[in-house]
Every structure is written in C-alpha cells, then in structure tokens.
Design an enzyme around this catalytic site. Structure first.
Site, PDB file in Angstrom:
ATOM      1  N   GLN A 281       2.748   9.978   1.670  1.00  0.00           N
ATOM      2  CA  GLN A 281       4.069   9.338   1.616  1.00  0.00           C
ATOM      3  C   GLN A 281       4.900   9.782   0.420  1.00  0.00           C
ATOM      4  O   GLN A 281       6.107   9.563   0.375  1.00  0.00           O
ATOM      5  CB  GLN A 281       3.922   7.809   1.582  1.00  0.00           C
ATOM      6  CG  GLN A 281       3.350   7.242   2.858  1.00  0.00           C
ATOM      7  CD  GLN A 281       3.271   5.737   2.801  1.00  0.00           C
ATOM      8  OE1 GLN A 281       2.334   5.180   2.282  1.00  0.00           O
ATOM      9  NE2 GLN A 281       4.295   5.067   3.315  1.00  0.00           N
TER      10      GLN A 281
ATOM     11  N   HIS B   5      -2.333   7.026   7.544  1.00  0.00           N
ATOM     12  CA  HIS B   5      -1.443   7.995   6.882  1.00  0.00           C
ATOM     13  C   HIS B   5      -2.210   9.278   6.523  1.00  0.00           C
ATOM     14  O   HIS B   5      -1.675  10.372   6.647  1.00  0.00           O
ATOM     15  CB  HIS B   5      -0.847   7.412   5.604  1.00  0.00           C
ATOM     16  CG  HIS B   5       0.387   6.599   5.825  1.00  0.00           C
ATOM     17  ND1 HIS B   5       1.523   7.121   6.402  1.00  0.00           N
ATOM     18  CD2 HIS B   5       0.676   5.304   5.551  1.00  0.00           C
ATOM     19  CE1 HIS B   5       2.451   6.172   6.463  1.00  0.00           C
ATOM     20  NE2 HIS B   5       1.964   5.057   5.953  1.00  0.00           N
TER      21      HIS B   5
ATOM     22  N   CYS C 263       6.372  -0.164   7.114  1.00  0.00           N
ATOM     23  CA  CYS C 263       5.908   1.054   6.450  1.00  0.00           C
ATOM     24  C   CYS C 263       7.036   1.570   5.563  1.00  0.00           C
ATOM     25  O   CYS C 263       8.177   1.683   6.018  1.00  0.00           O
ATOM     26  CB  CYS C 263       5.533   2.090   7.505  1.00  0.00           C
ATOM     27  SG  CYS C 263       4.931   3.635   6.795  1.00  0.00           S
ATOM     28  N   LEU C 264       6.714   1.883   4.307  1.00  0.00           N
ATOM     29  CA  LEU C 264       7.746   2.376   3.387  1.00  0.00           C
ATOM     30  C   LEU C 264       8.365   3.683   3.882  1.00  0.00           C
ATOM     31  O   LEU C 264       9.483   4.020   3.515  1.00  0.00           O
ATOM     32  CB  LEU C 264       7.173   2.559   1.982  1.00  0.00           C
ATOM     33  CG  LEU C 264       6.765   1.279   1.232  1.00  0.00           C
ATOM     34  CD1 LEU C 264       6.122   1.627  -0.102  1.00  0.00           C
ATOM     35  CD2 LEU C 264       7.946   0.356   1.021  1.00  0.00           C
TER      36      LEU C 264
ATOM     37  N   HIS D 228      -4.144   0.919   7.677  1.00  0.00           N
ATOM     38  CA  HIS D 228      -2.794   1.500   7.761  1.00  0.00           C
ATOM     39  C   HIS D 228      -2.703   2.753   6.884  1.00  0.00           C
ATOM     40  O   HIS D 228      -2.198   3.790   7.317  1.00  0.00           O
ATOM     41  CB  HIS D 228      -1.773   0.430   7.317  1.00  0.00           C
ATOM     42  CG  HIS D 228      -0.350   0.900   7.276  1.00  0.00           C
ATOM     43  ND1 HIS D 228       0.651   0.337   8.053  1.00  0.00           N
ATOM     44  CD2 HIS D 228       0.275   1.870   6.544  1.00  0.00           C
ATOM     45  CE1 HIS D 228       1.794   0.956   7.803  1.00  0.00           C
ATOM     46  NE2 HIS D 228       1.607   1.880   6.887  1.00  0.00           N
ATOM     47  N   GLU D 229      -3.226   2.649   5.656  1.00  0.00           N
ATOM     48  CA  GLU D 229      -3.144   3.788   4.728  1.00  0.00           C
ATOM     49  C   GLU D 229      -4.058   4.937   5.170  1.00  0.00           C
ATOM     50  O   GLU D 229      -3.706   6.104   5.012  1.00  0.00           O
ATOM     51  CB  GLU D 229      -3.470   3.357   3.298  1.00  0.00           C
ATOM     52  CG  GLU D 229      -2.596   2.231   2.735  1.00  0.00           C
ATOM     53  CD  GLU D 229      -1.105   2.458   2.899  1.00  0.00           C
ATOM     54  OE1 GLU D 229      -0.645   3.616   2.867  1.00  0.00           O
ATOM     55  OE2 GLU D 229      -0.371   1.459   3.081  1.00  0.00           O
TER      56      GLU D 229
ATOM     57  N   GLY E 124       0.829  -1.194   0.000  1.00  0.00           N
ATOM     58  CA  GLY E 124       0.000   0.000   0.000  1.00  0.00           C
ATOM     59  C   GLY E 124       0.867   1.249   0.000  1.00  0.00           C
ATOM     60  O   GLY E 124       2.024   1.203   0.426  1.00  0.00           O
TER      61      GLY E 124
HETATM   62 ZN    ZN Z   1       2.897   3.243   5.931  1.00  0.00          ZN
END
Ligand code: ZN
Length: 167
Positions: free
Chosen positions: A50, A133, A87-88, A129-130, A45
């Site tokens: 991000q 963000h 998480c990226l 999760h997204e 995702g």
């Molecule tokens: Zn993340």
C-alpha cells in the site's frame, strides 16, 4: 515519515509480495514510517504494498497497541463472520466480507522474533485483510460480479486519480 498511500489501479497492489530475508535498520525504519502513516490515516492496518513496496510486511493496531507482522503464515481458520471492511487504498468504499473468525498466525516481529499465536475477532480480520494485500488481493475481489458493477464508476474514478492526492 508519512508515506504516500497507493490507491486502486496502482499495479503494485496486485503483485504478490516477496518474503523478507533479514530485518535490519532499513526494514525497521520502513516499519516505523508505516505505523506513522497508518495512524495518520486512522487505519487499523497497513501493508507494505500500500506504500509501494512488495515485501511481506504489515502493521496493525486494533486498539490494543501497534503490532508488526513479517512473513506471516495463516493456519487453522475457525468459524465465520461477516463484517464491513474499508481499505486505505480504496477510500470511500466499504464492503461486507466473510472471513474466518479465528486464525493462527506464524510470523516474525520487528526484532526478528518468531511468534505463533491464535487471533480472534477484529485483529484476526485485520491480519487476513493485510495478508490479502501481500497476495495482491483487495476487498472488491470478494464482491460477486453483479455487486461489483455497482462500484465500477467509483473504482474507475480512483483509477484515474493522481496517487499523490492521498498524502
Ligand atoms: Zn486494505
């Protein structure tokens, strides 16, 4: 186009993102680039903050193909499960996060179509999760203070890093 992923410490990750009004060519191009960027980094995702854009858009792929979620609203949480998440934007850190196992999500896709669907397991987790963000929340926020201390050195290192190092 591969976009630069913003990492921990970048203020853009802590802002509450704005709803999307209209889905036009610019938004569709952004979505295509977000998918490309997510796949390049082997993520499941990726949310717009991000890549530095505070709009309520995210992309996901739990192995069943790409999905686009715009202006998502989560309702009817059911059950609970703990799973390790990465998480990226926080590379090198994985954290056990407890979340509902099932949710209902109302959202718009890249063509502007409205959906209301029930999601379970991994994809339900990715959506949550997204969505975090989009609200400026990160997985480290789920850690109790004493646990967070263990990661402090790693997080400080990420903060001081040049954000372009992750492209
Ligand atoms: Zn993340």
């Amino acid at each position: 186009m591969i976009l630069t992923i913003r990492t921990y410490g970048d203020p853009v990750l802590r802002k509450v993102s704005e709803p999307v009004g209209k889905i036009g060519p610019a938004e569709r191009m952004l979505i295509a680039s977000m998918l490309e960027t997510m796949y390049k980094h082997k993520g499941v995702g990726l949310a717009a903050p991000q890549i530095g854009i505070n709009k309520r858009i995210f992309v996901a792929d739990d192995g069943e193909g790409p999905d686009v979620f715009i202006n998502v609203k989560i309702t009817r949480p059911k059950g609970k499960a703990v799973l390790e998440e990465g998480c990226l934007s926080i590379p090198g850190i994985n954290i056990d996060v407890e979340r509902p196992n099932e949710i209902t999500a109302e959202y718009i896709d890249h063509e502007g179509k409205s959906h209301k669907k029930i999601f379970r397991k991994l994809i339900a987790r990715v959506i949550q999760h997204e969505t975090d963000h989009l609200n400026g929340k990160l997985i480290v926020d789920y850690l109790p203070p004493e646990e967070l201390k263990k990661y402090q050195a790693k997080l400080e290192k990420l903060k001081s890093k040049d954000t372009h190092a992750n492209t």
